[in-house]
Design a protein around this motif. Structure first.
Motif, PDB file in Angstrom:
ATOM      1  N   CYS A 104     -51.419 -38.586  21.687  1.00 60.53           N
ATOM      2  CA  CYS A 104     -51.017 -37.224  21.332  1.00 60.53           C
ATOM      3  C   CYS A 104     -49.743 -36.860  22.078  1.00 60.53           C
ATOM      4  O   CYS A 104     -49.448 -37.425  23.132  1.00 60.53           O
ATOM      5  N   PRO A 105     -48.971 -35.905  21.558  1.00 65.69           N
ATOM      6  CA  PRO A 105     -47.841 -35.401  22.335  1.00 65.69           C
ATOM      7  C   PRO A 105     -48.344 -34.777  23.633  1.00 65.69           C
ATOM      8  O   PRO A 105     -49.455 -34.254  23.697  1.00 65.69           O
ATOM      9  N   VAL A 106     -47.517 -34.849  24.658  1.00 62.07           N
ATOM     10  CA  VAL A 106     -47.894 -34.314  25.965  1.00 62.07           C
ATOM     11  C   VAL A 106     -46.775 -33.426  26.488  1.00 62.07           C
ATOM     12  O   VAL A 106     -45.606 -33.830  26.492  1.00 62.07           O
ATOM     13  N   ILE A 107     -47.164 -32.233  26.928  1.00 56.85           N
ATOM     14  CA  ILE A 107     -46.226 -31.326  27.588  1.00 56.85           C
ATOM     15  C   ILE A 107     -46.507 -31.384  29.085  1.00 56.85           C
ATOM     16  O   ILE A 107     -47.658 -31.299  29.511  1.00 56.85           O
ATOM     17  N   VAL A 108     -45.455 -31.553  29.866  1.00 61.93           N
ATOM     18  CA  VAL A 108     -45.564 -31.543  31.329  1.00 61.93           C
ATOM     19  C   VAL A 108     -44.996 -30.219  31.824  1.00 61.93           C
ATOM     20  O   VAL A 108     -43.858 -29.873  31.494  1.00 61.93           O
ATOM     21  N   LEU A 110     -40.142 -25.973  22.863  1.00 61.07           N
ATOM     22  CA  LEU A 110     -40.182 -27.420  23.061  1.00 61.07           C
ATOM     23  C   LEU A 110     -40.757 -28.133  21.841  1.00 61.07           C
ATOM     24  O   LEU A 110     -40.244 -29.172  21.413  1.00 61.07           O
ATOM     25  N   VAL A 111     -41.828 -27.578  21.291  1.00 62.41           N
ATOM     26  CA  VAL A 111     -42.455 -28.175  20.109  1.00 62.41           C
ATOM     27  C   VAL A 111     -41.483 -28.156  18.932  1.00 62.41           C
ATOM     28  O   VAL A 111     -41.349 -29.155  18.200  1.00 62.41           O
ATOM     29  N   ALA A 112     -40.781 -27.032  18.742  1.00 63.76           N
ATOM     30  CA  ALA A 112     -39.822 -26.930  17.641  1.00 63.76           C
ATOM     31  C   ALA A 112     -38.681 -27.930  17.820  1.00 63.76           C
ATOM     32  O   ALA A 112     -38.246 -28.583  16.857  1.00 63.76           O
ATOM     33  N   ALA A 113     -38.190 -28.077  19.052  1.00 64.97           N
ATOM     34  CA  ALA A 113     -37.115 -29.036  19.308  1.00 64.97           C
ATOM     35  C   ALA A 113     -37.584 -30.459  19.070  1.00 64.97           C
ATOM     36  O   ALA A 113     -36.832 -31.302  18.566  1.00 64.97           O
ATOM     37  N   SER A 114     -38.839 -30.757  19.419  1.00 67.40           N
ATOM     38  CA  SER A 114     -39.381 -32.090  19.185  1.00 67.40           C
ATOM     39  C   SER A 114     -39.514 -32.383  17.700  1.00 67.40           C
ATOM     40  O   SER A 114     -39.295 -33.524  17.258  1.00 67.40           O
ATOM     41  N   GLU A 115     -39.857 -31.369  16.915  1.00 67.42           N
ATOM     42  CA  GLU A 115     -39.951 -31.560  15.465  1.00 67.42           C
ATOM     43  C   GLU A 115     -38.580 -31.790  14.845  1.00 67.42           C
ATOM     44  O   GLU A 115     -38.441 -32.514  13.857  1.00 67.42           O
ATOM     45  N   GLN A 116     -37.547 -31.177  15.433  1.00 63.85           N
ATOM     46  CA  GLN A 116     -36.190 -31.376  14.933  1.00 63.85           C
ATOM     47  C   GLN A 116     -35.620 -32.729  15.328  1.00 63.85           C
ATOM     48  O   GLN A 116     -34.804 -33.302  14.611  1.00 63.85           O
ATOM     49  N   GLN A 117     -36.041 -33.221  16.511  1.00 62.57           N
ATOM     50  CA  GLN A 117     -35.577 -34.525  16.983  1.00 62.57           C
ATOM     51  C   GLN A 117     -36.788 -35.401  17.318  1.00 62.57           C
ATOM     52  O   GLN A 117     -37.085 -35.649  18.492  1.00 62.57           O
ATOM     53  N   PRO A 118     -37.498 -35.862  16.307  1.00 56.98           N
ATOM     54  CA  PRO A 118     -38.695 -36.679  16.563  1.00 56.98           C
ATOM     55  C   PRO A 118     -38.329 -37.972  17.273  1.00 56.98           C
ATOM     56  O   PRO A 118     -37.259 -38.541  17.060  1.00 56.98           O
ATOM     57  N   GLY A 119     -39.234 -38.416  18.125  1.00 61.20           N
ATOM     58  CA  GLY A 119     -38.972 -39.645  18.854  1.00 61.20           C
ATOM     59  C   GLY A 119     -38.142 -39.458  20.105  1.00 61.20           C
ATOM     60  O   GLY A 119     -37.742 -40.450  20.729  1.00 61.20           O
ATOM     61  N   HIS A 120     -37.878 -38.203  20.490  1.00 62.54           N
ATOM     62  CA  HIS A 120     -37.124 -37.907  21.705  1.00 62.54           C
ATOM     63  C   HIS A 120     -38.004 -37.156  22.701  1.00 62.54           C
ATOM     64  O   HIS A 120     -38.774 -36.268  22.304  1.00 62.54           O
ATOM     65  N   VAL A 121     -37.887 -37.513  23.971  1.00 58.18           N
ATOM     66  CA  VAL A 121     -38.470 -36.677  25.012  1.00 58.18           C
ATOM     67  C   VAL A 121     -37.603 -35.431  25.138  1.00 58.18           C
ATOM     68  O   VAL A 121     -36.381 -35.532  25.274  1.00 58.18           O
ATOM     69  N   PHE A 168     -40.440 -29.925  33.275  1.00 62.50           N
ATOM     70  CA  PHE A 168     -40.893 -29.235  32.077  1.00 62.50           C
ATOM     71  C   PHE A 168     -40.344 -29.949  30.847  1.00 62.50           C
ATOM     72  O   PHE A 168     -39.136 -29.955  30.598  1.00 62.50           O
ATOM     73  N   SER A 169     -41.232 -30.546  30.066  1.00 59.69           N
ATOM     74  CA  SER A 169     -40.784 -31.408  28.976  1.00 59.69           C
ATOM     75  C   SER A 169     -41.917 -31.661  28.002  1.00 59.69           C
ATOM     76  O   SER A 169     -43.085 -31.333  28.269  1.00 59.69           O
ATOM     77  N   LEU A 170     -41.563 -32.261  26.880  1.00 60.51           N
ATOM     78  CA  LEU A 170     -42.536 -32.693  25.871  1.00 60.51           C
ATOM     79  C   LEU A 170     -42.295 -34.163  25.571  1.00 60.51           C
ATOM     80  O   LEU A 170     -41.179 -34.555  25.212  1.00 60.51           O
ATOM     81  N   VAL A 171     -43.338 -34.958  25.715  1.00 61.32           N
ATOM     82  CA  VAL A 171     -43.274 -36.388  25.409  1.00 61.32           C
ATOM     83  C   VAL A 171     -43.955 -36.615  24.071  1.00 61.32           C
ATOM     84  O   VAL A 171     -45.160 -36.345  23.930  1.00 61.32           O
ATOM     85  N   PRO A 172     -43.233 -37.098  23.057  1.00 60.17           N
ATOM     86  CA  PRO A 172     -43.876 -37.342  21.757  1.00 60.17           C
ATOM     87  C   PRO A 172     -44.903 -38.469  21.858  1.00 60.17           C
ATOM     88  O   PRO A 172     -44.797 -39.355  22.721  1.00 60.17           O
ATOM     89  N   ALA A 173     -45.882 -38.427  20.983  1.00 59.92           N
ATOM     90  CA  ALA A 173     -46.987 -39.381  21.035  1.00 59.92           C
ATOM     91  C   ALA A 173     -46.537 -40.843  21.019  1.00 59.92           C
ATOM     92  O   ALA A 173     -47.057 -41.659  21.787  1.00 59.92           O
ATOM     93  N   PRO A 174     -45.563 -41.244  20.161  1.00 59.87           N
ATOM     94  CA  PRO A 174     -45.190 -42.669  20.133  1.00 59.87           C
ATOM     95  C   PRO A 174     -44.578 -43.177  21.431  1.00 59.87           C
ATOM     96  O   PRO A 174     -44.563 -44.386  21.670  1.00 59.87           O
ATOM     97  N   LEU A 175     -44.063 -42.276  22.271  1.00 59.40           N
ATOM     98  CA  LEU A 175     -43.401 -42.702  23.507  1.00 59.40           C
ATOM     99  C   LEU A 175     -44.315 -42.644  24.725  1.00 59.40           C
ATOM    100  O   LEU A 175     -43.942 -43.113  25.800  1.00 59.40           O
TER     101      LEU A 175
END
Length: 326
Positions: free
Chosen positions: A97-101, A116-127, A165-172
């Motif tokens: 699952c995605p993880v927010i620190v 953070l979630v919106a930015a991750s959806e715009q740039q999938p695969g990026h921390v 403070f960050s979001l790590v996408p699930a694949p990473l």
């Protein structure tokens, strides 16, 4: 951990390292209830990494998000290592699952989770990191923090404008848990891993309760741990600086020889030989530059031959239990 547990794929875990900040954590969770949109809040599962706190909580809010668990550690390992253990524990889940620190003190504002979630959806695969557009610390702290960022860029050639403070996408997540450098410094480890990352500007909030544990000494230790993650790059840049210093010294010796023997500033009877003093000083610089460069070469070779600590493999030695609150 219980390998039979299957986490719903739409879950977003929130890893919160904590040391004695239970009051701030309670206020943070209550603020989550107030400011995080309900559809997003219902997806959040909180994992508090208790860094062997000397105090325990009295009560914690319930019914906020999908679940709340406390990962108890056997010993105090420090803020950065607690983050690495939390990420490694979750990387061992059956469904990634995605993880927010985020920190427990409230300086990482809950309302920014949606950004953070919106930015991750715009740039999938990026921390996705939170770049601190505005800080609220004392002036002296901000000055030293600016010096730290400048020194980090000078020593490593990298720019660091973000913290934990960050979001790590699930694949990473599993890949990041196998990066040994996050054990010393989480953001530096992400940089070293060469995994794709980005940063968005977010304002830093105010501490909700208690006193900050970050002082001048801890800031220096934090800076050193960040630089140590990129030790080989730092060593090469320092060695290049030593080579330039030695080259400048050689040029200086040549200029002294020219001035002393081919100009009107040559040796005079009864006048101390300033040229000899300068040549000796330049030779000292050359010798120091050589010794420092040689030492750095051995440090880098030793660093590269040492076995690496992999959090994803070793984390179980530090985890006592997972305590489910709800």
């Amino acid at each position: 951990m219980d390998s039979s547990t299957v986490t719903p794929s739409d879950t977003i875990y929130v890893v919160i390292p904590l040391f004695n900040d239970w009051e701030a954590l309670s206020l943070l969770l209550e603020r989550m209830r107030a400011v995080v949109p309900a559809p997003l809040l219902s997806r959040l599962s909180f994992l508090v990494v208790d860094d062997c706190s000397a105090q325990d909580y009295r009560t914690l809010p319930t019914g906020i998000g999908r679940s709340l668990s406390i990962l108890r550690l056997y010993r105090n390992v420090g803020h950065q290592k607690a983050i690495a253990l939390g990420l490694s524990y979750l990387a061992d889940e059956k469904v990634a699952c995605p993880v927010i620190v985020m920190d427990s003190d409230g300086e990482d504002q809950p309302e920014d989770i949606a950004r953070l979630v919106a930015a991750s959806e715009q740039q999938p695969g990026h921390v996705v990191f939170a770049h601190r557009a505005k800080r609220r610390e004392r002036l002296l702290f901000r000055v030293f923090y600016s010096l730290y960022k400048s020194m980090f860029r000078l020593l490593t050639g990298k720019v660091i404008t973000f913290g934990n403070f960050s979001l790590v996408p699930a694949p990473l997540l599993r890949k990041l848990a196998h990066v040994s450098e996050i054990w010393n410094n989480y953001p530096g480890g992400v940089i070293r891993s060469r995994l794709p990352y980005t940063a968005i500007p977010l304002e830093r909030g105010k501490r909700l309760a208690g006193e900050s544990k970050m002082n001048f000494v801890s800031l220096i230790l934090h800076g050193l741990s960040t630089v140590s993650v990129l030790m080989d790059t730092t060593a090469v840049r320092i060695a290049l600086f030593c080579v330039m210093a030695a080259a400048a010294s050689v040029v200086g010796i040549g200029l002294v020889v020219i001035v002393r023997f081919f100009t009107d500033f040559g040796p005079k009877p009864g006048v101390p030989s300033w040229g000899s003093f300068l040549v000796f000083s330049f030779l000292v610089v050359i010798m120091q530059a050589f010794l420092i460069s040689l030492l750095l070469v051995f440090i880098v070779l030793t660093y590269r031959t040492q076995p690496q600590f992999i959090p994803a493999i070793e984390y179980q030695s530090f985890v006592e239990r997972r305590e489910v609150i709800y």
